[in-house]
Design an enzyme around this catalytic site. Structure first.
Site: not given
Length: 746
Positions: A560, A701
């Site tokens: 990611d 996140h």
């Protein structure tokens, strides 16, 4: 993300509209047929101006019917479909999980019934787990003892399968390989060792292949515990001594033995290679010890060679001082000579002590090897490379020599190759005999002789084999062995030969007991280290295309990115990259990649509350051009997995021209594959999928946090894809491209 309206609902509304329109037309025709001419004219006069109102009424009725159908669809079609998808999640879950009752009374009752069945299944599973745990408690105690023993080993231990994929290593090996990679990469995660990684990223393939070939020879001779040893240069010029021991496949060996013992069965001709499940590497960094030995050699050389002249002068002066009738002036002169030479020797010793770190010559560690093994290996290699028959003559079967077998075989093959190419030699012969304190290894041929200038040129040229080239020369190999090499002619036999003088193994240095053979599945294995996966013993990569590999057998890098914004083409950049590896169906949390990146541009204030990365955190961090090559190495030989992969891959693709790093691996997207297995769910956001699978979301996140959640999701998706007949990588990619979300572009 909201799923599009089901086409079946649109078709139902359209069909209802057509039925309503047909019914109006049919009833109008029936009424029209019963009217007279005057009545028809009156009706036409009344309705003609109001046809638009009739059409609007039809549309309003259709809208009401459509809304009613949508409510009915959600209640009686969509809700059962979602319940079915959630039920499949509960069935595939490895931990207890419950449905949330909702919808009609019947749907709630059905959800309660499913939960009761799931609870019964979980209870049975818990009972079974308890019984298994009780039965294996004693085995676990033995594993813990072995793990403690592994932690105390002074050597680094790495176990590989037959393809060179690492399936076990201890903490010492991890620290040693991490030390080897220091300075080669700026980012974390650039370790050279890892479950499922290839050991050939550290060691040259030919060197290991040579060691394994020697083990196969020993097995063919019936050796019980064969092993091989070599010394190689790692990154940064460090020297590693590597001992290789085989891991036998005891199941295959037992089957072969049973077949051999069965009456009426032909003897098995299974090769030794087929009986190996893998191999063990025991590593030792010998750089410091070699350097210390070299420094001692230099000091000894300086003391002996440098002081020889001084000792001669002192001896001469002492002899003269022994004469009683020596004049006082001459006596004083000879005493001055003694004082000067003693002072010179003292200064020389001090100077040598200061320069002890300078090496006169590096001593290369050699291995003990049976001479016959070396001769047989040379015979096969020269025959394979030069395509000429090689005979063995006068080979002492009990002779042990100290050699670096890999480079010595290179030198022999190189000389044979040049003889065949330049002198068209047709037959070659190898002799190996003891000669005093050395062994004589002769490469013999019949035919045209050569000049001493040619011999010197061959000896000093860098060795080459076709397009392959090595910086070593034959002279380097000879000096590495502390021996000699020369050319001779035997005019009686009309032969010529290269003779190598090699060191013998002394009687005090009898060959050490080989490393104990580790048998897969046997009770005598070394230990259970912190990082292992023995199931990889069953993997064989040869002959299988990646697209046709089952999803459960592939290795994955789940990654990611965190970025400055959502527009990669508009200049937004990566500020954090995180990844985790999945090997053999296991998430390797101890082998993760996480790196902050200096984007080279400001981080918008609006994005900081989302990812929590401030400009101060990325100040001084490596740029993306430094990080991507390291991540590319981390992800090598794996399938890339990401959530909404099109977004992350776009950032990587835009860096190809600047960094020269291209990711050509297959890519899977958990967003698309979630839509494949759960087409009726309202959302396929990462949090929504994690909630469906009862996966806790930690570190949302952050690049590594999201990568770990995505990895857990992917492991849950694999069995659900298999239930739909999607078993291979090719099938998963094709199914993903058919979803609605595959149209998203960045």
């Amino acid at each position: 993300m909201k799923p599009r309206i089901d086409p079946r609902l649109l078709m139902a509304v359209a069909l209802t509209g057509l039925v309503m329109a047909g019914w109006l037309v049919l009833m109008g025709a029936v009424v029209w047929s019963t009217l007279g001419p005057d009545e028809r004219a009156a009706v036409d006069e009344v309705l003609a101006p109001r046809l638009a109102l009739v059409a609007m009424g039809w549309l309003a009725g259709l809208a009401v019917v459509g809304g009613l159908l949508q409510v009915l669809y959600r209640r009686y079609v969509g809700a059962p479909a979602r319940l079915l998808e959630e039920t499949r999640v509960v069935l595939a879950a490895a931990t207890p999980q419950q449905l949330k009752p909702g919808g009609t009374a019947e749907m709630q009752a059905l959800a309660v019934a499913v939960n009761e069945l799931a609870a019964q299944r979980d209870g049975l599973r818990a009972d079974m787990d308890a019984q298994v745990a009780q039965a294996s408690r004693r085995v676990q105690q033995e594993k813990n003892r072995l793990a403690a023993l592994m932690a105390e080993l002074n050597q680094s231990v790495v176990v590989c399968n037959r393809d060179g994929r690492i399936l076990l290593y201890n903490q010492r090996a991890r620290l040693q390989f991490r030390a080897l990679s220091q300075g080669a990469a700026p980012a974390a995660g650039a370790e050279l060792v890892g479950i499922g990684r290839s050991v050939y990223a550290v060691f040259e393939r030919q060197v290991l292949a040579h060691a394994l070939e020697r083990i196969h020879q020993a097995l063919a001779r019936g050796a019980a515990h064969p092993s091989a040893q070599f010394v190689t240069t790692a990154q940064g010029g460090q020297l590693l001594r590597v001992q290789v021991a085989p891991v036998r496949d005891v199941v295959a060996s037992a089957d072969a033995a049973a077949a051999h013992d069965a009456p009426g069965e032909a003897p098995s001709v299974e090769s030794p290679r087929d009986r190996l499940a893998g191999f063990v590497l025991m590593l030792e960094n010998v750089t410091q010890s070699v350097q210390e030995e070299s420094e001692r050699d230099q000091l000894l050389h300086g003391l002996t060679e440098g002081s020889r002249a001084s000792l001669a002068n002192i001896q001469a002066a002492v002899d003269m001082l022994g004469y009683a009738d020596l004049e006082p002036a001459m006596r004083e002169r000879f005493l001055a000579v003694v004082r000067d030479e003693v002072g010179a020797m003292g200064r020389r010793v001090n100077d040598l002590a200061q320069r002890a770190t300078q090496r006169l010559k590096t001593r290369w560690p050699l291995e003990d090897m049976l001479g016959a093994d070396l001769a047989y290996a040379a015979q096969r290699q020269i025959t394979a490379v030069c395509h000429r028959p090689v005979t063995l003559d006068h080979v002492d079967a009990g002779l042990w020599i100290k050699v670096d077998s890999y480079t010595l075989l290179q030198a022999l093959t190189y000389l044979a190759h040049r003889l065949v190419d330049e002198f068209e030699v047709r037959f070659l012969q190898l002799n190996l005999q003891p000669a005093g304190g050395h062994a004589q290894l002769d490469l013999v041929w019949s035919g045209q002789a050569m000049s001493n200038e040619t011999v010197m040129s061959w000896e000093m040229d860098a060795m080459r084999f076709g397009t392959e080239r090595t910086p070593l020369t034959v002279r380097d190999v000879v000096e590495r062995h502390g021996g000699e090499m020369w050319f001779e002619r035997d005019r009686v036999r009309h032969q010529a030969f290269f003779r190598f003088l090699l060191p013998l193994v002394s009687t005090q240095d009898a060959p050490a007991q080989p490393a104990a053979l580790i048998e897969a599945g046997a009770s005598g294995q070394y230990s259970r280290p912190e990082y292992y996966d023995f199931d990889l013993f069953q993997r064989d990569e040869q002959g299988r295309a990646l697209d046709d590999c089952p999803l459960a057998e592939l290795a994955y890098t789940v990654f990611d990115t965190e970025t400055t914004g959502l527009n990669p083409a508009g200049g937004d950049a990566i500020i954090q990259l995180g990844a985790a590896r999945i090997v053999n169906g296991r998430l390797l949390r101890q082998e993760c990649f996480e790196q902050l990146v200096d984007p080279g541009r400001p981080i918008p204030e609006a994005s900081i509350p989302i990812h929590g990365i401030t400009p101060d955190m990325v100040a001084g961090k490596p740029r993306i051009a430094e990080v991507l090559p390291v991540f590319h190495t981390f992800a090598q030989d794996t399938v890339l997995v990401a959530h909404n992969a099109a977004f992350d891959m776009r950032f990587l693709q835009l860096q190809e021209a600047a960094t020269g790093v291209a990711f050509h691996q297959p890519v899977l997207d958990t967003l698309l594959l979630s839509a494949v297995v759960h087409p009726h769910q309202e959302s396929h956001r990462l949090e929504a999928i994690a909630e469906r699978f009862n996966i806790p979301v930690l570190g949302r996140h952050t690049a590594l946090g999201d990568a770990l959640v995505t990895a857990e999701i992917w492991l849950r998706l694999i069995p659900l894809l298999q239930e739909q007949g999607i078993h291979t990588l090719r099938q998963a990619r094709e199914a993903a491209q058919k979803t609605y979300y595959a149209r998203l572009k960045y």
